[in-house]
Write a protein that holds these residues in place. Structure first.
Motif, PDB file in Angstrom:
ATOM      1  N   ILE A 103       0.871  -1.172   0.000  1.00  0.00           N
ATOM      2  CA  ILE A 103       0.000   0.000   0.000  1.00  0.00           C
ATOM      3  C   ILE A 103       0.908   1.223   0.000  1.00  0.00           C
ATOM      4  N   GLN A 104       0.508   2.276  -0.712  1.00  0.00           N
ATOM      5  CA  GLN A 104       1.276   3.513  -0.663  1.00  0.00           C
ATOM      6  C   GLN A 104       0.337   4.660  -0.303  1.00  0.00           C
ATOM      7  N   CYS A 105       0.825   5.544   0.574  1.00  0.00           N
ATOM      8  CA  CYS A 105      -0.010   6.624   1.087  1.00  0.00           C
ATOM      9  C   CYS A 105       0.712   7.964   0.982  1.00  0.00           C
ATOM     10  N   ILE A 124       3.694  -2.499   3.917  1.00  0.00           N
ATOM     11  CA  ILE A 124       3.887  -3.817   3.310  1.00  0.00           C
ATOM     12  C   ILE A 124       3.413  -4.914   4.253  1.00  0.00           C
ATOM     13  N   SER A 125       3.177  -6.071   3.690  1.00  0.00           N
ATOM     14  CA  SER A 125       2.719  -7.218   4.469  1.00  0.00           C
ATOM     15  C   SER A 125       3.855  -7.767   5.330  1.00  0.00           C
ATOM     16  N   GLU A 126       3.466  -8.567   6.333  1.00  0.00           N
ATOM     17  CA  GLU A 126       4.481  -9.180   7.183  1.00  0.00           C
ATOM     18  C   GLU A 126       5.349 -10.153   6.387  1.00  0.00           C
ATOM     19  N   GLN A 127       4.778 -10.737   5.332  1.00  0.00           N
ATOM     20  CA  GLN A 127       5.564 -11.648   4.501  1.00  0.00           C
ATOM     21  C   GLN A 127       6.686 -10.899   3.783  1.00  0.00           C
ATOM     22  N   LEU A 128       6.362  -9.726   3.228  1.00  0.00           N
ATOM     23  CA  LEU A 128       7.395  -8.939   2.559  1.00  0.00           C
ATOM     24  C   LEU A 128       8.394  -8.380   3.562  1.00  0.00           C
ATOM     25  N   PHE A 129       7.909  -7.970   4.731  1.00  0.00           N
ATOM     26  CA  PHE A 129       8.821  -7.429   5.735  1.00  0.00           C
ATOM     27  C   PHE A 129       9.887  -8.460   6.104  1.00  0.00           C
TER      28      PHE A 129
END
Length: 261
Positions: A103-105, A124-129
């Motif tokens: 997501i970008q804000c 970002i999702s926890e998977q990407l983190f």
């Protein structure tokens, strides 16, 4: 505290929905979010001339703005300067969900037309983190406390839809940079970007800041907190919220702009 410095000069009914489908639904459900938060600063300059107004109106009519039109989700929460937890401010996020993981804000100091662009947040999702290099993780903050405390809200949508959104956001991580430090009453975006963080425990956010926001937006953070009691709190991934463990990263400002109160 160990401090590293970068030198600038050198809702159950909606549980099955994916982020993209959820955003489409939230956009359809959302009404007026109460555009009642004025910008904190006044930029210098003369009022728009008739010719500028004409050009502005023509551009609005003729030009398409797909990236701007994609900013469908409105979130309101609070940030503080990394390394200065007492320097806090409200942040109005206008977000686009790129996919299930990102997501970008864009962040403003108000929700009216004259709001000043304060910065950006990437979520970002926890998977990407989990895939990030260890040094990079120190730039990111968790959203567990923001969600569970009721601090993070999505004004203008039904609470059941907001609940669904929070169920997803609680599993995400954000990296936030502010470029216009409007809390310092600057009339221009002076100084250098600053890394911002989110709160991780009770008693950290200024209750007056929350109370003033709640009154203005017509919400109750305490009620939001109760309503989210059924949302499980995931374990925060190692490396996030590094400031709380003494690893504070921030950009050194050569202009000596004071980022503390």
């Amino acid at each position: 505290m160990e401090r590293y410095v970068y030198d600038a000069t050198g809702l159950n009914a909606f549980r099955p929905l994916h982020f993209t489908a959820l955003l489409t639904l939230l956009t359809a459900l959302s009404g007026c979010a109460g555009n009642n938060t004025d910008s904190k600063v006044r930029a210098p300059g003369t009022a728009e001339s008739p010719s500028t107004q004409t050009l502005d109106a023509g551009a609005a009519l003729l030009q398409s703005r797909p990236p701007v039109d994609a900013l469908n989700a409105y979130l309101d929460g609070f940030h503080f300067y990394n390394g200065h937890i007492d320097a806090q401010m409200e942040a109005h996020h206008y977000c686009a969900i790129l996919n299930e993981e990102v997501i970008q804000c864009v962040i403003y100091d108000g929700n009216r037309k004259d709001a000043k662009l304060m910065g950006v947040e990437y979520i970002i999702s926890e998977q990407l983190f989990a895939t990030l290099p260890e040094p990079e993780k120190a730039l990111w903050h968790s959203h567990v406390q923001e969600v569970k405390s009721g601090q993070l809200v999505a004004p203008g949508i039904p609470q059941i839809a907001e609940h669904a959104l929070m169920q997803k956001l609680i599993h995400t991580y954000g990296k936030t940079w502010h470029t216009w430090h409007t809390d310092l009453n600057k009339n221009l975006p002076l100084g250098v970007p600053q890394l911002m963080m989110g709160f991780t425990a009770e008693g950290q956010v200024d209750p007056k800041l929350v109370a003033e926001r709640d009154l203005r937006l017509g919400i109750d953070s305490a009620e939001r907190r109760k309503a989210r009691a059924d949302i499980p709190s995931p374990a925060i991934a190692p490396g996030a919220d590094a400031w709380s463990k003494g690893n504070v990263l921030q950009i050194l400002d050569p202009t000596n702009t004071p980022h503390t109160h």
